[in-house]
Structures are given as structure tokens and as C-alpha cells.
Design a protein around this motif. Structure first.
Motif, mmCIF file in Angstrom:
data_model
loop_
_atom_site.group_PDB
_atom_site.id
_atom_site.type_symbol
_atom_site.label_atom_id
_atom_site.label_comp_id
_atom_site.label_asym_id
_atom_site.label_seq_id
_atom_site.Cartn_x
_atom_site.Cartn_y
_atom_site.Cartn_z
ATOM 1 N N TYR A 31 86.363 -12.225 22.497
ATOM 2 C CA TYR A 31 85.982 -13.024 23.645
ATOM 3 C C TYR A 31 86.257 -12.257 24.938
ATOM 4 N N HIS A 46 76.995 -10.966 34.968
ATOM 5 C CA HIS A 46 76.186 -11.804 34.096
ATOM 6 C C HIS A 46 76.800 -13.208 34.052
ATOM 7 N N PRO A 47 76.008 -14.278 33.868
ATOM 8 C CA PRO A 47 76.612 -15.619 33.753
ATOM 9 C C PRO A 47 77.601 -15.687 32.591
ATOM 10 N N ASP A 53 78.752 -17.381 29.922
ATOM 11 C CA ASP A 53 78.610 -18.391 28.862
ATOM 12 C C ASP A 53 79.418 -17.937 27.652
ATOM 13 N N PHE A 54 79.991 -18.925 26.974
ATOM 14 C CA PHE A 54 80.931 -18.578 25.902
ATOM 15 C C PHE A 54 80.281 -17.793 24.774
ATOM 16 N N TRP A 55 79.214 -18.344 24.194
ATOM 17 C CA TRP A 55 78.689 -17.721 22.967
ATOM 18 C C TRP A 55 78.102 -16.343 23.187
#
Lengths: 394, 452
Positions: free
Chosen positions: A74, A86-87, A89-91
């Protein structure tokens, strides 16, 4: 279950006696042990035996490393995405991190396990389960930017020269994972020494990395300007205490989160797999020397001297090293008293190396390897003292 | 009365404890003595198949000292003498003659005579009565030389090893015999007799209180003579202390007071697979089949004579040896367990804290599974943590393999209690205690060679 049993029974003939894969018998045995314990019974007294096996002992360490691994994936994604703007987002971050981390882990297992099989086959020894831990520890100490070939080289060096040449698990005096890591550190200092950028590049450098982060906290701490405290310098670069404690900063894959290392260490201490003496000794050593250096800090001295000693525990690989590297029972001393001393000196040396030797921003690796070498001497001294106390019986 | 606390060792929560009732079993048709199970001796047979013997006739003697005689626990005919590999005499089986069973009588010593008897006279009586085997000398647990006076005679009234007869059961109505026996030992070693019982045996402490010198609290094997000696010795000259087991002391006292060879034994029949768990009053050398009914077993059990940690395994047609006072019947195990590695282990016994059984208050079933196979020592230190006499078993083991004799002696090999706990806890399944016992035996043999 029966089907798996049947599968193993069917394959056994290939690995036994004159079977075509007979030299790989240790490999077959290791795989069988994963699914089935032995059906072996005792021959003589004591007729009952403990349920604990070395396999389980090692497996518990791996289980406690898994949170570090997943957090590492992660965090690698997070740091790259941050750097690339970059945005978050978790996944997508997790997937990107996994793409960086998993190949290193797989390479490490392939080569580590491969060498173990080769040596076991030649020696006709069973495969020692220690290699599963080594091959998990090693990639977690690497920066995410490590090229695959370096990972392969490092684990090979660690397993072969750190362990197998001395006779395999139980006879090695150096921690094999750290030996491999140290090899890379000295052989490829540009990528490995921690003063370079340790953020995997997202989209192959589509955006400049240095826009967001520069060096690791360790490198920053050494170079803090005299006008500021180290804590201020770190905070200015975005590394405040909680960030460092939780691990959201660029660092080795698995070592960044002091929190997860703390959890791992506590669980391993509770179940008795890790020696609490070593871990507490380490922490006391770090804090004690940190405070001693604080006493020397003053006007005109390097700000690193005056750093809050707790920062030493949370930046860099100290937490990871304390939880998982110092507690390797084989390369640590055996006796309890020696384990306290061993831990204390590792902690103290870590701080000394970090503060006084700018060429090595990370101190714990060298401290552990150094004390690994001294472990037999510490044992020897403790045993001499114990013998002196015994009433001789000869 | 002194209190001793032994912190190390291990407390088992083992299923299959025997009930406290005592069943008197009838005399069996056959009894046997097992020379193989008397450590260190070199037996020379004095009988052959078909000979007529009486209770108390000598069956064999020790070649090292022919005064160490071993007598027959039954009167009748020698049915068989079985030999094992290398002509080891395994068993001398006697077909008992029904009543009247012929018996050899010895000269009795009354309480008054005991007060005046010379030490040498008493030693001779014990030797002639074939009860010298009741004495054993530390550290080798061999029969002591009769001439020397020991630094201590240690008497352990109970045995913490699961599952030995409860002293409350075997001492019941035997207090006078115990007192007599202790007086006799005082003749052998005046002022040097040390008697101890476990702190949890309150009824024994109450009854035998005036005789006890120490109350021991702790886990298995805190009540072993070697453990106690390790704690109470103050000088190297005390290493060669003698010890007598509680029931052997009663037997010895019986021989001296009644002038008859003692054949009474209380044996605990226990273990999770035993059909009836109880104390049995048996003949010395009785067959196991008398104590455990074969028909009520399910198959796949192991008979362990003398306790799980020190005893020997036997078929159901075996016999109880001189020193053993327990028969444990436990599941053999041996089935490969699916994903054993990942089993949380709610009911898996373990010394370590890596199984959930740690939180399970119930008694657990122990079987004879190795639970793994031989691996290198990973210095987990469980063996040193559990050792009741503060040895570093892994260091001793390594110096034995390296044949560093001075080193392993210096590390205290001879203090080893032979409790088997180091082997029990080892996750690498290294045969530590077996190696120690063998090395000690080899060293004892070497010491016994007299230079010419």
C-alpha cells in the motif's frame, strides 16, 4: 484432504529410492510437511512430545510479517501516486504497490528456496524452514526501486554465504537476510544507501518524482541545518511523528511502519517466539544512547545529537530490525543474560552509527551484523560465569 | 521442615489421572523379573529354565559385585528366560506354584535390635536379603558400593511424573513401616537422611510430618532426588548421594522387619486410553495383562511402564520391572494430521505459548506422536528454560557431539535429572535426554574401570 494425501502418496515414488527426482527428496518432504505433520511416533522415553515444531515456529514469524508486507504494498503505491500527483484511490495504489513488491518477494522465494533445495539435496538434509522467513524478511528490507536482478543476487548471497556455507540453519552466525541486504548495500551503494529517492516511479517517470519528496527521513536527519532541530527539519519535509510512526513515508518496503513492527514484536513476545530480552534490550539501548547524545548536544553541535531518542525508534528500519532481525534466535546469543547485552549493544550501536557516520544513514543493519559476530563471545562469557556458580559434579 | 521451591520444570495438564481407590489384585499365575530394566548392571544368571525357585531365591547377580543379588518374587518353576539382541537377559518368567507358595525366610530385625545394630551388619542383611537394589547412587542412578557411607540418603515420597501412585494411597496404614525404614536408613547414614514430599500432598505431610525434612513445591520433576540434591548440596563431595524411592523404602523395611522378601507393590494404572484408571495392589513383577484388560482396548494404544517421561514401552504381555510403579496407557498416535502447521491447537498440549491450548483449562490428551521431525537446533532455549537443574541442554548436546568431555562435564551433564523434559519441549525434536543418559552411562562405565 484425502485427495491431497493421495496426491502426495502418488508422487512419493518419484522422489524416493531410484525415482527420477530422488535428489529433490528434501523438497518433497518440505511440501508434504506443509500439508501434513509427520506420522512419526516416539521410540523411547520421553514418550510424549510437544506439539510445537520448528515449522510452526517459523510460520508464526511469517504470519506476523504479512501485515508489514501488505502495508508495504500500500505504502509503495501511496508514495508513488503522491509523487506522480495521481488521485489517491486505495485499490489502484494497492495494485501498483503489489506489482512492485510481489515480484521482489517471489524472486526472493524462488532464489532463496532454490539455493536451499540445492544445498539440502547435496547434503541430503531436510530443508530447513528458516529459509521461508529469510526469503520473506529480505525483500521487506529492500527499497521499492530495487532492480529484480539485485534482489536475486542479494538473496543468493544471503542464503549461500550467510548461511549455507556454514552448514545451514542452526549453524549460521550471521542473519542471512541481513547478510544479503548488507551485500547489496555495499555493492550497490547508489541505490541502496538510503540517501537516494526511494519512491517507485509511477507511469515510468511521467511526472517528476522530486516534486514531492526528496530523501528518506534518515538522510534528512543527517543533513539537518544547524538552525533547526532535526524534528523541525523532518516535519518540514512532511515527516511528523505520527507519519513516521504509522509509516506513510518512503522507506524500505516493509520497514516503514513502526506501528506494525510494534504489533508484530508484541505478539511474537507474547507467544514466546521472539525473545523479549533482546527486544527490550534493543529499545533500552536506543533510548539510552539517544539520551546520552542529547547531553552532548548544544550550540554549534550537529542537530542530530539533540534528536528526541524516540525518533530513532521510528525512522528507518530500527523498528523492523528490532522486531524481526535481532530476534532471529540462531544468530543471537543463546543465554538469557547475553541476550540483554546483545540487545542493548545493538540499540546503542545503531544510534552511534547513525549519528556519527554520515556514510551509513541506516545503523541497525550494521549494528545487528556486528553483534551477530559477538554473540558467541557473549555466550562464552555468560557460560563461564554460570559454570563458576555451579557446584562441580565430575 | 524446610521449604524448597523449584521454579523450573513443567506442570502437565494431562488427561487420565488415576482414581484414589486401591484394588487388590489376586496373585497372578506368572511373575517375572526384568534384568534388562535395572540400569548399569551386568547380570549373571543363577537359575535355568525348569528350575524350582522359592520367593526370595536368587535369580541372578551382578557380575560387577556378586553381592548384588536379585531375588525371585514368586515361588514355583522357571518358565522361561528370554533373551534380546546381544544376549541381553530381558525377562526371567516364573510359573507360580499355587498354595503353599514356597518361601525363603530371612532373619528379622526387631525395632529394639535396630537401635543397636552395627552398620556393617545391617548392610549385610540387606545385601543377603536381595534388597540392595532399593539404593541407588546419584548421579548415575547405579547401585552404590556397600562400604562407603553416603553424604545423603534422599527419600522422595511421591513422584510428580504423570501418573505415579499417590503417596496417600501407598502409605495408607504403612506409617509404622515407614518409620521403621527411616530408622534403618539412619543406621546406614546417621543424620544424613533427607525425606521430602510435595507441598500439594497435604495428607501425607500431616501423617509423615515428623519424618519430613523438606517440603518441595514446584512442577515436575521438582521432587526428584537429583533435583532436590541440586538445591540442597553445598559441596562437591555431596554429589554421590544415595536415594531410595518411597515404595522401595517400604519394601526394604518389610524385608528387615518381617524377614520375608517383599512382594507388595502399589501401581498406578492410568493414562487417557486406560479402561480403568486406579491404583492396584499387585505382586512384584506382575504381568500387565492383569492390570489392563486387553479386551477393553481399542487398538493403537501404547503401554508405558514407569511413566511417560522415563518409562519403557511394552507389549500388553509384558511385566512390571523392579523400579516401575506406574503403567500408563496412552494413544499411540501416528496419523499424519492435515494442516497441523496451521492448527490453532485448542487441545494440543504444548510447553510453548504458540497454541490456544494455553487458554484451555481442561486436561489434555497426550499421545506418542513426535509432532514433527528432526531439525537443526534453532536456539529457542525452551530446553534451558524448562531444565530443573539450570543446565544449558543445547550447549551440553553440542559438546557431546563434539566429544568435548571436559566441557560437557563442566557444564553440568552429571547433574542431569534424566527427567526427559528437554526432549519433550524441543521443537527441533532433538533427542537430548536420550543422548545425555547414554553419555552419562558411558562415562559411568569408563569410571568403573579400575586401573591395574
Amino acid at each position: 484432504m484425502k485427495a491431497i494425501r493421495q496426491f502426495f502418496e502418488n508422487q512419493r515414488r518419484h522422489f524416493e529410492g531410484n525415482g527420477p527426482l530422488a535428489p529433490l527428496e528434501p523438497f518433497y518432504e518440505a511440501m508434504e510437511r506443509v500439508f501434513f505433520g509427520t506420522g512419526q511416533v516416539t521410540g523411547q522415553a520421553p514418550h510424549a512430545r510437544d506439539s510445537l515444531t520448528v515449522q510452526r515456529y517459523m510460520m508464526l514469524v511469517i504470519v506476523m510479517l504479512l501485515p508489514c508486507l501488505f502495508f508495504g504494498m500500500y505504502n509503495v503505491g501511496l508514495q508513488s501516486f503522491k509523487a506522480a500527483g495521481h488521485p489517491l484511490d486505495f485499490w489502484p495504489m494497492m495494485v501498483f504497490g503489489a506489482k512492485i513488491v510481489l515480484p521482489l518477494v517471489i524472486i526472493s522465494y524462488l532464489f532463496g528456496f532454490g539455493w536451499e533445495i540445492v544445498f539440502s539435496a547435496i547434503r541430503k538434509h531436510p530443508i530447513s524452514e528458516g529459509v521461508f522467513v529469510t526469503a520473506m524478511l529480505f525483500p521487506l528490507t529492500l527499497p521499492p526501486t530495487t532492480p529484480w536482478w539485485q534482489a536475486a543476487l542479494g538473496i543468493s548471497f544471503g542464503v549461500v554465504l550467510g548461511k549455507e556455507v556454514f552448514g545451514g540453519t542452526g549453524r549460521n552466525f550471521l542473519n542471512p537476510a541481513l547478510t544479503g541486504r548488507a551485500f547489496l548495500y555495499f555493492a550497490y551503494p547508489i541505490q541502496m544507501s538510503g540517501d537516494a529517492v526511494w519512491t517507485a516511479v509511477y507511469n515510468h517517470g511521467a511526472q517528476a518524482v522530486d516534486a514531492v519528496t526528496a530523501a528518506t527521513p534518515l538522510a534528512l536527519a543527517t543533513t539537518a541545518p544547524a538552525s533547526q532541530t532535526v524534528e523541525q527539519t523532518l516535519a518540514a519535509a512532511g515527516y511528523d511523528f505520527s507519519t513516521l510512526f504509522l509509516g506513510f513515508y518512503p522507506d524500505s518496503i516493509g520497514a516503514s511502519s513502526a506501528l506494525l513492527c510494534l504489533i508484530g514484536a508484541v505478539v511474537l513476545m507474547i507467544i514466546g517466539v521472539a525473545s523479549y530480552r533482546i527486544i527490550l534490550g534493543d529499545i533500552i539501548g536506543v533510548l539510552a544512547l539517544g539520551y546520552v547524545l542529547n547531553l552532548f548536544a548544544g550550540e554549534g553541535s550537529a542537530p542530530y545529537l539533540g534528536m528526541n531518542p524516540f525518533y530513532h525508534l521510528i525512522i528507518g528500519g530500527t523498528a523492523f530490525g528490532i522486531a524481526f532481525m535481532t530476534t532471529d534466535p540462531v544468530s543471537a546469543p543463546d543465554t538469557h543474560a547475553a541476550r540483554w547485552i546483545y540487545g542493548f549493544f545493538i540499540g546503542a550501536l545503531t544510534v552511534l552509527i547513525r549519528v556519527f557516520n554520515p556514510a551509513f544513514p541506516e545503523g541497525i543493519m550494521l549494528a545487528i551484523l556486528f553483534m551477530n559476530v559477538f554473540a558467541p563471545l557473549l555466550d562464552h562469557l555468560v557460560i563461564r560465569l554460570r559454570i563458576r556458580k555451579r557446584i562441580p559434579n565430575i | 521442615m524446610q521449604k524448597l521451591t523449584i521454579k523450573k520444570g513443567y506442570r502437565f495438564r494431562m488427561a487420565g489421572a488415576p482414581a484414589d481407590d486401591l484394588i487388590v489384585l489376586p496373585a497372578p499365575a506368572r511373575v517375572a523379573v526384568l534384568p534388562e530394566r535395572v540400569p548399569h548392571i551386568k547380570p549373571r544368571l543363577l537359575v535355568k529354565k525348569g528350575d524350582q525357585v522359592q520367593i526370595g531365591s536368587p535369580l541372578f547377580e551382578d557380575k560387577r559385585n556378586p553381592r548384588f543379588k536379585f531375588l525371585s518374587p514368586g515361588g514355583g518353576t522357571i518358565h522361561d528366560i528370554s533373551f534380546g539382541p546381544r544376549r541381553v537377559i530381558q525377562a526371567i518368567v516364573i510359573d507360580r506354584k499355587e498354595t503353599p507358595e514356597p518361601e525363603t525366610r530371612f532373619q528379622a530385625v526387631t525395632e529394639n535390635q535396630l537401635a543397636q545394630i552395627e552398620r556393617q551388619e545391617l548392610v549385610d542383611r540387606i545385601l543377603d536379603g536381595g534388597m540392595w537394589w532399593a539404593f541407588r547412587e546419584l548421579p548415575f542412578r547405579d547401585l552404590p558400593a556397600p562400604d562407603g557411607e553416603p553424604p545423603f540418603i534422599l527419600i522422595s515420597l511421591n513422584a510428580k511424573e504423570p501418573f505415579q501412585p499417590s503417596p496417600a494411597v501407598y502409605l495408607k496404614d504403612q506409617e509404622q513401616l515407614l518409620a521403621y525404614g527411616l530408622k534403618a536408613l539412619n543406621v546406614l547414614a546417621p543424620g544424613k537422611v533427607r525425606v521430602f514430599a510435595d507441598a500439594s500432598e497435604s495428607s501425607v505431610i500431616e501423617k509423615a510430618g515428623q519424618w519430613l525434612t523438606h517440603v518441595v513445591s514446584g512442577n515436575y520433576p521438582c521432587d526428584d532426588p537429583a533435583t532436590v540434591l541440586y538445591r540442597i548440596k553445598s559441596d562437591a563431595s555431596q554429589n554421590r548421594a544415595w536415594f531410595v524411592a518411597g515404595q522401595d523404602l517400604l519394601a526394604l523395611a518389610h524385608l528387615l522387619r518381617e524377614g520375608r522378601y517383599p512382594i507388595r507393590r502399589v501401581v498406578a494404572v492410568a493414562g487417557s486410553a486406560a479402561p480403568d484408571r486406579r491404583h492396584c495392589h499387585i505382586r512384584l513383577g506382575a504381568p500387565l495383562s492383569q492390570m489392563v484388560e486387553d479386551a477393553r482396548l481399542h487398538g493403537g494404544e501404547r503401554f508405558v511402564v514407569g511413566g511417560l517421561f522415563r518409562g519403557y514401552s511394552s507389549d500388553s504381555d509384558g511385566y512390571v520391572g523392579f523400579y516401575e510403579t506406574a503403567v500408563n496407557v496412552v494413544p499411540e498416535g501416528g496419523e499424519p494430521e492435515f494442516l497441523a502447521l496451521f492448527n490453532p491447537g485448542v487441545s494440543r498440549p504444548s510447553y510453548s505459548r504458540t497454541f490456544l491450548s494455553r487458554l484451555n483449562p481442561k486436561a489434555l490428551v497426550y499421545n506418542c506422536n513426535m509432532h514433527g521431525d528432526l531439525r537443526a537446533c534453532i536456539a529457542c532455549m525452551h530446553c534451558a528454560d524448562v531444565c530443573p537443574v539450570d543446565l544449558l541442554p543445547q550447549m551440553i548436546y553440542k559438546s557431546i557431539l563434539a566429544e568435548e568431555v571436559e566441557e560437557y562435564l563442566e557444564l553440568g551433564l552429571l547433574d542431569c535429572v534424566e527427567c526427559g523434559l528437554c526432549s519433550y519441549v524441543c521443537p527441533s525434536k532433538i533427542e537430548l535426554s536420550r543422548t545425555f543418559i547414554a553419555t552419562k552411562a558411558a562415562y559411568a562405565k569408563e569410571q568403573a574401570v579400575k586401573p591395574d
